[in-house]
Design a protein around this motif. Structure first.
Motif, PDB file in Angstrom:
ATOM      1  N   THR A  96       6.981   4.802   7.764  1.00 56.84           N
ATOM      2  CA  THR A  96       7.486   3.537   8.500  1.00 56.84           C
ATOM      3  C   THR A  96       8.644   3.679   9.162  1.00 56.84           C
ATOM      4  OG1 THR A  96       6.117   2.515   6.688  1.00 56.84           O
ATOM      5  CG2 THR A  96       7.870   1.249   7.731  1.00 56.84           C
ATOM      6  N   GLU A 116      -1.475  -9.060   6.681  1.00 52.53           N
ATOM      7  CA  GLU A 116      -2.063  -9.122   5.308  1.00 52.53           C
ATOM      8  C   GLU A 116      -3.017 -10.199   5.245  1.00 52.53           C
ATOM      9  OE1 GLU A 116      -0.327 -10.122   1.075  1.00 52.53           O
ATOM     10  OE2 GLU A 116       0.728  -8.662   2.216  1.00 52.53           O
ATOM     11  N   LYS A 135       4.897  -4.893  13.610  1.00 53.65           N
ATOM     12  CA  LYS A 135       5.854  -5.173  12.525  1.00 53.65           C
ATOM     13  C   LYS A 135       6.549  -4.009  12.282  1.00 53.65           C
ATOM     14  CE  LYS A 135       4.433  -3.683   8.696  1.00 53.65           C
ATOM     15  NZ  LYS A 135       3.784  -3.228   7.317  1.00 53.65           N
ATOM     16  N   THR A 136       5.688  -2.873  12.298  1.00 56.07           N
ATOM     17  CA  THR A 136       6.498  -1.474  12.057  1.00 56.07           C
ATOM     18  C   THR A 136       7.664  -0.803  13.003  1.00 56.07           C
ATOM     19  OG1 THR A 136       4.580  -0.419  10.846  1.00 56.07           O
ATOM     20  CG2 THR A 136       6.116   1.032  11.923  1.00 56.07           C
ATOM     21  N   SER A 138       0.149  -5.086  12.226  1.00 57.41           N
ATOM     22  CA  SER A 138       0.816  -4.217  11.599  1.00 57.41           C
ATOM     23  C   SER A 138       1.542  -3.241  12.330  1.00 57.41           C
ATOM     24  CB  SER A 138      -0.177  -3.332  10.710  1.00 57.41           C
ATOM     25  OG  SER A 138       0.456  -2.490  10.050  1.00 57.41           O
ATOM     26  N   LYS A 183       8.641  -9.976   9.608  1.00 56.17           N
ATOM     27  CA  LYS A 183       8.032 -10.277   8.440  1.00 56.17           C
ATOM     28  C   LYS A 183       6.950 -11.260   8.732  1.00 56.17           C
ATOM     29  CE  LYS A 183      12.621 -10.636   6.133  1.00 56.17           C
ATOM     30  NZ  LYS A 183      13.597 -11.368   5.595  1.00 56.17           N
ATOM     31  N   ASP A 209       3.902  -9.127   9.472  1.00 57.95           N
ATOM     32  CA  ASP A 209       3.732  -8.475   8.027  1.00 57.95           C
ATOM     33  C   ASP A 209       2.558  -9.304   7.264  1.00 57.95           C
ATOM     34  OD1 ASP A 209       3.343  -6.409   5.871  1.00 57.95           O
ATOM     35  OD2 ASP A 209       4.972  -7.217   4.910  1.00 57.95           O
TER      36      ASP A 209
END
Length: 193
Positions: free
Chosen positions: A10, A47, A65-66, A62, A40, A43
């Protein structure tokens, strides 16, 4: 730029000794704050999409986000390099589970980073001798409506400083298995930069 992407983790690997300092300017701090908040949110969205069975959205969110967290890591290294002795660094245990470095900058901004994401040379340059871990309660927020900048403005500002979020993407596209169509993961605001 001094950073090398390592796609198996990550975190991005940052060579603190070779990076250029980044001006500790409020517009830069606002950009880092904005991308952190959006990371955030991505993320949380990933989810939620995963639990709703929406694999495409989960993968897109995702990957983005990374990339944003990697941009944050690079920016923090470069911000510290600009004034290592005036940056206060402490180690926090967030909610009894994760150890993170907290970077407090004189301008009143603070950011957490996983300990594994920080180059030891940064800690040496900042003169960190005591790594006492301080337990803290931390409420994570994903609200982006109060960010000081729009995400596109923040990404563009950091791009102008040599930090390109699109270079931090694990993949340029993700496949929609149902439609057999690839969807770009790129931050569109940087594609014409």
């Amino acid at each position: 730029m001094g950073s090398t992407n390592q796609r198996s983790t990550t975190h991005v690997t940052v060579d603190y000794d070779t990076i250029r300092p980044l001006s500790q300017d409020s517009r830069i701090f606002d950009a880092v704050y904005t991308i952190n908040r959006h990371a955030k949110r991505f993320d949380r969205n990933a989810e939620e999409a995963y639990h709703d069975g929406d694999g495409l959205t989960a993968r897109l969110q995702s990957v983005r986000k990374t990339a944003l967290y990697r941009v944050k890591t690079i920016a923090i290294h470069r911000l510290v390099k600009a004034a290592p002795q005036s940056t206060r660094i402490t180690c926090h245990e967030l909610n009894g589970s994760r150890e993170m470095y907290c970077f407090d900058f004189q301008a009143g901004y603070s950011f957490h980073q996983p300990t594994a994401a920080i180059d030891d040379a940064l800690l040496e340059d900042a003169g960190i001798a005591d790594e006492t871990v301080e337990p803290i309660s931390f409420k994570r927020t994903t609200n982006t409506t109060d960010c000081p900048q729009e995400l596109a403005v923040a990404l563009q500002r950091l791009y102008e400083c040599g930090i390109d979020a699109n270079e931090q993407l694990d993949t340029e596209s993700v496949l929609d298995w149902d439609e057999k169509i690839r969807h770009s993961t790129a931050f569109d605001c940087l594609e014409t930069a």
